[in-house]
Structure formats: structure tokens, C-alpha cells
Motif scaffolding. Structure first.
Motif, mmCIF file in Angstrom:
data_model
loop_
_atom_site.group_PDB
_atom_site.id
_atom_site.type_symbol
_atom_site.label_atom_id
_atom_site.label_comp_id
_atom_site.label_asym_id
_atom_site.label_seq_id
_atom_site.Cartn_x
_atom_site.Cartn_y
_atom_site.Cartn_z
ATOM 1 N N GLY A 174 19.173 12.346 -11.334
ATOM 2 C CA GLY A 174 18.593 10.711 -10.669
ATOM 3 C C GLY A 174 17.541 10.180 -10.106
ATOM 4 O O GLY A 174 17.508 10.875 -8.646
ATOM 5 N N LEU A 175 17.415 9.412 -9.980
ATOM 6 C CA LEU A 175 16.253 8.840 -9.244
ATOM 7 C C LEU A 175 17.179 7.471 -7.893
ATOM 8 O O LEU A 175 17.414 6.707 -8.893
ATOM 9 C CB LEU A 175 14.661 8.783 -9.351
ATOM 10 C CG LEU A 175 14.184 9.945 -9.791
ATOM 11 C CD1 LEU A 175 12.814 9.191 -10.663
ATOM 12 C CD2 LEU A 175 13.375 10.542 -8.631
ATOM 13 N N THR A 176 16.071 7.247 -7.138
ATOM 14 C CA THR A 176 16.334 6.102 -5.969
ATOM 15 C C THR A 176 14.772 5.825 -5.620
ATOM 16 O O THR A 176 14.985 6.309 -4.805
ATOM 17 C CB THR A 176 17.783 6.341 -5.084
ATOM 18 O OG1 THR A 176 18.676 6.379 -5.996
ATOM 19 C CG2 THR A 176 17.840 5.228 -4.192
ATOM 20 N N TYR A 177 14.738 4.578 -5.397
ATOM 21 C CA TYR A 177 13.588 4.100 -4.691
ATOM 22 C C TYR A 177 13.621 2.972 -3.936
ATOM 23 O O TYR A 177 15.238 2.233 -4.312
ATOM 24 C CB TYR A 177 12.744 3.510 -5.913
ATOM 25 C CG TYR A 177 11.569 4.432 -6.587
ATOM 26 C CD1 TYR A 177 9.976 4.622 -6.222
ATOM 27 C CD2 TYR A 177 12.044 5.388 -7.398
ATOM 28 C CE1 TYR A 177 9.213 5.454 -6.627
ATOM 29 C CE2 TYR A 177 11.516 6.188 -8.096
ATOM 30 C CZ TYR A 177 10.340 6.614 -7.426
ATOM 31 O OH TYR A 177 9.190 7.475 -8.363
ATOM 32 N N ALA A 178 13.454 2.443 -2.924
ATOM 33 C CA ALA A 178 13.549 1.242 -1.889
ATOM 34 C C ALA A 178 11.885 0.728 -1.383
ATOM 35 O O ALA A 178 11.710 1.151 -1.829
ATOM 36 C CB ALA A 178 14.882 1.609 -0.715
ATOM 37 N N LEU A 179 12.643 -0.144 -0.381
ATOM 38 C CA LEU A 179 11.482 -1.031 0.126
ATOM 39 C C LEU A 179 11.414 -2.104 0.869
ATOM 40 O O LEU A 179 12.999 -2.372 0.698
ATOM 41 C CB LEU A 179 10.108 -1.962 -1.028
ATOM 42 C CG LEU A 179 9.439 -2.013 -0.150
ATOM 43 C CD1 LEU A 179 7.809 -1.301 -0.221
ATOM 44 C CD2 LEU A 179 8.372 -3.904 -1.611
ATOM 45 N N LEU A 180 11.400 -1.431 2.514
ATOM 46 C CA LEU A 180 11.585 -2.826 3.014
ATOM 47 C C LEU A 180 10.616 -3.745 3.332
ATOM 48 O O LEU A 180 9.388 -3.774 2.501
ATOM 49 C CB LEU A 180 11.528 -2.127 4.354
ATOM 50 C CG LEU A 180 12.391 -0.829 5.127
ATOM 51 C CD1 LEU A 180 12.079 0.042 6.347
ATOM 52 C CD2 LEU A 180 14.240 -0.993 5.008
ATOM 53 N N ALA A 181 11.637 -5.058 3.759
ATOM 54 C CA ALA A 181 10.738 -6.135 3.623
ATOM 55 C C ALA A 181 9.441 -6.061 4.910
ATOM 56 O O ALA A 181 8.572 -6.426 4.482
ATOM 57 C CB ALA A 181 11.601 -7.537 4.004
ATOM 58 N N SER A 182 9.360 -5.124 5.694
ATOM 59 C CA SER A 182 8.885 -4.973 6.588
ATOM 60 C C SER A 182 7.426 -4.584 5.978
ATOM 61 O O SER A 182 6.333 -4.878 6.034
ATOM 62 C CB SER A 182 8.931 -4.867 7.873
ATOM 63 O OG SER A 182 9.659 -3.519 7.695
ATOM 64 N N GLU A 183 7.618 -3.801 4.935
ATOM 65 C CA GLU A 183 6.345 -2.476 4.497
ATOM 66 C C GLU A 183 6.058 -3.437 3.099
ATOM 67 O O GLU A 183 4.792 -3.604 2.440
ATOM 68 C CB GLU A 183 7.369 -1.522 3.264
ATOM 69 C CG GLU A 183 8.176 -0.717 4.863
ATOM 70 C CD GLU A 183 9.053 0.531 4.029
ATOM 71 O OE1 GLU A 183 8.524 2.269 4.167
ATOM 72 O OE2 GLU A 183 9.197 0.280 3.348
ATOM 73 N N HIS A 184 6.875 -4.033 3.150
ATOM 74 C CA HIS A 184 6.058 -4.887 2.010
ATOM 75 C C HIS A 184 5.437 -6.329 2.260
ATOM 76 O O HIS A 184 4.769 -6.338 1.464
ATOM 77 C CB HIS A 184 7.488 -6.036 0.822
ATOM 78 C CG HIS A 184 7.371 -7.195 0.075
ATOM 79 N ND1 HIS A 184 7.047 -7.047 -1.911
ATOM 80 C CD2 HIS A 184 6.861 -8.624 -0.137
ATOM 81 C CE1 HIS A 184 6.597 -7.771 -1.877
ATOM 82 N NE2 HIS A 184 6.454 -8.984 -1.414
#
Length: 221
Positions: free
Chosen positions: A187-197
Motif C-alpha cells: 500500500g502507498l500513502t501520499y499527503a500534502l500540507l496546506a503550506s506546501e500547496h
């Protein structure tokens, strides 16, 4: 580690999908919340084997599909291309894990994204366009601070979209997911922070998986 807060403070009121201004329009898509009557239109392609290969649930009939769709309407959105529903997705607000004394401040501060695209419209960039819109809904609409998305590692089309919209791979989990074929898959999990976006240049990707060098130790090739 559980993501469920254990304190008893009431959760603060937060914006839901129904509170946003709709529809959202991208270059080629009109995006709006899902409706009960959408279930029949979605079923025509959602039931296809190439779609069911990777979906979480496997509805055995249109009636079962309809029941499941209605149960998830509070977090469901659809993408229309030329007045036809060609994508369905979810933006599910979640509680971030927190220590008990600050758990109220973590309630609803992140969201899980998911999407499914009609196979007849693959290869045109519409899946990426739709997923990017889900990011905007989560960050601009729901004002969460972090989004996550997961998939089977073998579902290449899904994780490639995650990377195209700027999400960071945070975890590869070896044989943690049981596929309905009977195989245990990675399985894979991805993420992103609002500050990075909002400011990608201000954040460097963490060097996960690299060996930790002790202070004073010499680097080696």
C-alpha cells in the motif's frame, strides 16, 4: 496510534461540502456535490471490472451500489464533462491525531481524498484535473491543514495522479493490504500540507529512508 481524540470537549463548528459555493469549474470539468439520483449514471461504468479492480467496495447489484452511494453523500463530489458524470470523488474531513489535552484543536483539521474515473475518459488528463480540484476543495473550501490519499501500490494510475498534483509519498507499506483476489499487496500513502500547496518552493521534501548519520561521523559513498 489511534486517530480518535479521547477528550470530551464538543467539536467546533466547521464548514462542510454543503456550505460551499457550487459548482466549481475547472478548464474542462464542472464539479458539484453528489446527489442521490447520480447513482444510476455512475453505475454504468463503476461496475466495470477494470474499475472494480481497485475500489474499496464491490457492489453486487445496482441496488447495493445505490445504498452505498447514498450513505456517503455528505463527502461525495462528482465531476461532469460535457454534462456527463465521468468522475466521482470524496473529500472526507478527519480528525488529526493529537494528545488528549489538545485534541479539540485537531478535530477536522485534515481530509482524506479519493477518486474514481470512468475508464472511457482515461488518458486525457481529466483524472488529474479532477484530483487537483479536490485539493482546492479541501484547502480553500474546508480550510484543512493536511490532506492524505492512499492506494494499492499496484494501482499505478492512482499514485501517479497523486504525484502530478504535488502530493508527497509518505509511506510504502509492504503487503499490508488484502486485495479481493486473495493477494496481499503493498500500500502507498501520499499527503500534502496546506503550506506546501500554497508555497511549494518554501518546503523541501524530507529525506525519508536515508540513513541517519551520527554527529562527527564521516560520510561514505
Amino acid at each position: 496510534m489511534s486517530s480518535t481524540p479521547i477528550d470530551a470537549e464538543p467539536a467546533p463548528e466547521q464548514t462542510g461540502l454543503a456550505d460551499l459555493s457550487w459548482p466549481l469549474r475547472t478548464d474542462r470539468l464542472e464539479i458539484r456535490p453528489g446527489r442521490e439520483e447520480d447513482a444510476a449514471a455512475i453505475w454504468t461504468w463503476y461496475r466495470l471490472p477494470e474499475v472494480q479492480e481497485w475500489t474499496t467496495a464491490l457492489p453486487r447489484s445496482e441496488a447495493e451500489h445505490h445504498e452505498r452511494w447514498v450513505a456517503q453523500l455528505t463527502e461525495a463530489v462528482v465531476g461532469l464533462h460535457e454534462d456527463e458524470i465521468i468522475a466521482v470523488g470524496k473529500v472526507a474531513r478527519q480528525d488529526a491525531w493529537a494528545q488528549a489535552d489538545v485534541a479539540a484543536q485537531a478535530r477536522g483539521r485534515q481530509a482524506e481524498l479519493g477518486w474514481v474515473l470512468d475508464p472511457a475518459h482515461q488518458g486525457q488528463g481529466l483524472g488529474t484535473e479532477f484530483a487537483a480540484a479536490l485539493l482546492e476543495i479541501a484547502f480553500d473550501g474546508l480550510d484543512v491543514r493536511r490532506v492524505e490519499a492512499s492506494c494499492f501500490a499496484a494501482n499505478t494510475a492512482s499514485w501517479r495522479i497523486m504525484e502530478k498534483i504535488g502530493m508527497r509519498r509518505e509511506g510504502l507499506f509492504r503487503e499490508d493490504s488484502l486485495h479481493r483476489s486473495g493477494r496481499w499487496l503493498d500500500g502507498l500513502t501520499y499527503a500534502l500540507l496546506a503550506s506546501e500547496h500554497y508555497d511549494p518552493a518554501a518546503h523541501e521534501a524530507p529525506a525519508y529512508g536515508l540513513p541517519v548519520q551520527e554527529p562527527g561521523a564521516a560520510a561514505s559513498d
